[in-house]
Design an enzyme around this catalytic site. Structure first.
Site, short mmCIF file in Angstrom:
data_model
loop_
_atom_site.label_atom_id
_atom_site.label_comp_id
_atom_site.label_asym_id
_atom_site.label_seq_id
_atom_site.Cartn_x
_atom_site.Cartn_y
_atom_site.Cartn_z
N GLY A 19 40.84 43.92 22.01
CA GLY A 19 41.14 42.93 22.80
C GLY A 19 40.78 41.67 22.50
O GLY A 19 40.07 40.94 23.44
N TYR A 170 39.73 50.36 39.04
CA TYR A 170 38.85 49.51 37.90
C TYR A 170 37.46 50.31 37.99
O TYR A 170 37.12 50.42 36.86
CB TYR A 170 38.86 48.21 38.52
CG TYR A 170 38.20 47.20 37.49
CD1 TYR A 170 38.69 47.01 36.18
CD2 TYR A 170 37.06 46.71 37.70
CE1 TYR A 170 38.15 46.14 35.13
CE2 TYR A 170 36.41 45.95 36.83
CZ TYR A 170 36.86 45.76 35.57
OH TYR A 170 36.23 44.77 34.62
N1 LIG Z 1 36.33 38.88 33.31
C1 LIG Z 1 35.19 39.45 34.12
O1 LIG Z 1 34.78 38.58 35.05
C2 LIG Z 1 34.79 40.78 33.48
C3 LIG Z 1 33.75 41.34 34.42
C4 LIG Z 1 33.16 42.35 34.20
C5 LIG Z 1 33.76 43.35 33.08
N2 LIG Z 1 34.55 42.75 32.14
C6 LIG Z 1 35.33 43.54 31.10
O2 LIG Z 1 35.26 42.47 30.00
C7 LIG Z 1 36.42 43.17 29.07
C8 LIG Z 1 37.38 41.91 28.56
O3 LIG Z 1 38.15 41.59 29.53
P1 LIG Z 1 38.31 39.92 29.78
O4 LIG Z 1 37.81 39.69 31.13
O5 LIG Z 1 37.94 39.17 28.41
O6 LIG Z 1 39.78 40.04 30.04
P2 LIG Z 1 41.34 39.41 29.44
O7 LIG Z 1 41.11 37.93 28.98
O8 LIG Z 1 42.31 39.81 30.03
O9 LIG Z 1 41.24 40.23 27.86
C9 LIG Z 1 41.31 41.81 27.85
C10 LIG Z 1 42.08 42.00 26.57
O10 LIG Z 1 42.28 43.24 26.53
C11 LIG Z 1 43.45 43.40 25.97
N3 LIG Z 1 44.22 44.63 26.59
C12 LIG Z 1 44.46 44.98 27.74
N4 LIG Z 1 45.40 46.00 27.77
C13 LIG Z 1 45.27 46.67 26.48
C14 LIG Z 1 46.02 47.56 25.80
N5 LIG Z 1 46.67 48.69 26.55
N6 LIG Z 1 45.75 47.83 24.48
C15 LIG Z 1 44.88 46.99 23.83
N7 LIG Z 1 44.25 45.98 24.48
C16 LIG Z 1 44.68 45.46 25.75
C17 LIG Z 1 44.16 42.18 26.55
O11 LIG Z 1 45.24 42.11 25.74
P3 LIG Z 1 46.48 41.07 26.44
O12 LIG Z 1 46.41 39.75 25.94
O13 LIG Z 1 47.84 41.75 25.28
O14 LIG Z 1 46.84 41.47 27.71
C18 LIG Z 1 43.15 41.37 25.95
O15 LIG Z 1 42.92 41.06 24.96
C19 LIG Z 1 37.24 44.22 29.91
O16 LIG Z 1 36.76 45.45 29.55
C20 LIG Z 1 36.89 43.66 31.28
O17 LIG Z 1 37.01 45.13 32.17
C21 LIG Z 1 35.09 41.30 32.58
#
Ligand SMILES: NC(=O)c1ccc[n+]([C@@H]2O[C@H](COP(=O)([O-])OP(=O)(O)OC[C@H]3O[C@@H](n4cnc5c(N)ncnc54)[C@H](OP(=O)(O)O)[C@@H]3O)[C@@H](O)[C@H]2O)c1
Length: 287
Positions: A19, A170
């Site tokens: 991702g 989640y």
């Molecule tokens: N943002 C926060 O506040 C926060 C807080 C706690 C934990 N997290 C964790 O941080 C991590 C990164 O998330 P983010 O906040 O950076 O969100 P994000 O910007 O939505 O990035 C998520 C990434 O995961 C990819 N993804 C989603 N479904 C997938 C699949 N089926 N197969 C392969 N890749 C997939 C997305 O690809 P697409 O672009 O194609 O959708 C994107 O590249 C996650 O594990 C999330 O749970 C985030």
């Protein structure tokens, strides 16, 4: 305080970040490449992945970065990806994630948040294990969340056909990320390190897509920390010589205490065995 300048020289180091085309994954991949690592970044869609690859190549001229496609919500895609991966791996960052969506299922029929965030990464790690074990001290960093503390796992309702909630699904997937990490650390017995992170509330795509409706997501993006800050716990866990196996790293970066449920070893064992049965992936050299 640890900063991006503390990332050591990573020449000769190979890293895989799932991702990596957006959000926290993009600066994670970028800063690894900036310090000389060869970085394999994954995206599930070519155009979005190419944009991120171009951005990293512009920011890190001469950086060794490549893009490969991987859909964690499809075990066929995970297997095809792993079949095509044939090199020693120093670092796997299980970063990709989906959050707070309405109930959906993966290609294999698993509840989407559990299937993507946990089972997809579980299978990926198991299939890449020989490549990780080829590098002494290899690390598996899995991005969890402090939301894990709200999570519960009912093995009789893994599909959440009954009582689906966006937040509870989640939280369950993020609890599974931590249970997996700590069980991996125990089973590996020092042959690799398992670490987990909580990025802190970060302005990324995950907010606008599912956490809340799009307009509220846009407002939150103004208030929350930028993605580069959200990548700090991952980069610390991935590269600091002081980051030991089993560590759960939060913003700062500083060590966090996983919830009592996340530290429950019998729950972790049961989740591990269930995940092996559901994915058909067995960690052959870690029993
Ligand atoms: N943002 C926060 O506040 C926060 C807080 C706690 C934990 N997290 C964790 O941080 C991590 C990164 O998330 P983010 O906040 O950076 O969100 P994000 O910007 O939505 O990035 C998520 C990434 O995961 C990819 N993804 C989603 N479904 C997938 C699949 N089926 N197969 C392969 N890749 C997939 C997305 O690809 P697409 O672009 O194609 O959708 C994107 O590249 C996650 O594990 C999330 O749970 C985030």
């Amino acid at each position: 305080m640890w900063t991006l300048d503390d990332i050591p020289d990573l020449t000769g180091f190979t890293a895989l970040v799932t991702g990596a085309n957006s959000g926290i994954g993009l600066p994670t991949a970028l800063h690894l490449a900036r310090r000389g690592a060869r970085v394999v970044m994954t995206a599930r869609e070519q155009t979005r992945g190419q944009g991120a690859l171009d951005a990293i190549r512009t920011a890190v001229p001469g950086g060794e970065v490549e893009l490969r496609l991987l859909d964690l919500a499809d075990l066929g895609s995970v297997r095809a990806f792993a079949d095509g991966f044939d090199e020693p791996l120093d670092l796997l960052v299980n970063n990709a994630g989906i959050g707070m969506i309405s109930r959906q299922t993966t290609a294999d029929g698993f509840e989407m948040q559990f299937g993507t965030n946990h089972l997809g990464h579980f299978a990926l790690t198991g299939l890449l294990l020989p490549h990780l074990l080829a590098r002494p001290g290899a690390r598996v960093v899995t991005v969890s969340s402090d939301a894990h503390s709200l999570g519960r796992i009912d093995f009789d309702n893994l599909g959440l056909e009954r009582g689906y909630g966006r937040v509870s699904a989640y939280s369950r997937s993020k609890l599974a990320n931590l249970l997996f990490t700590l069980e991996l650390q125990r089973r590996a017995r020092g042959r690799l390190l398992g670490l987990a992170t909580h990025p802190g509330a970060t302005a990324t795509g995950i907010m606008g897509k599912g956490w809340v409706a799009r307009p509220v997501g846009a407002l939150m993006r103004l208030l929350l920390q930028p993605a580069e800050k959200g990548a700090i716990p991952s980069l610390y866990a991935a590269t600091s010589p002081h980051a030991t196996g089993g560590l759960f790293v939060g913003p700062g970066p500083k060590a966090l205490t996983p919830s009592a449920r996340a530290r429950d070893e019998s729950l972790a064992r049961r989740l591990w065995e269930t995940s092996e049965d559901l994915t058909g992936v067995r960690f052959k050299v870690i029993t």
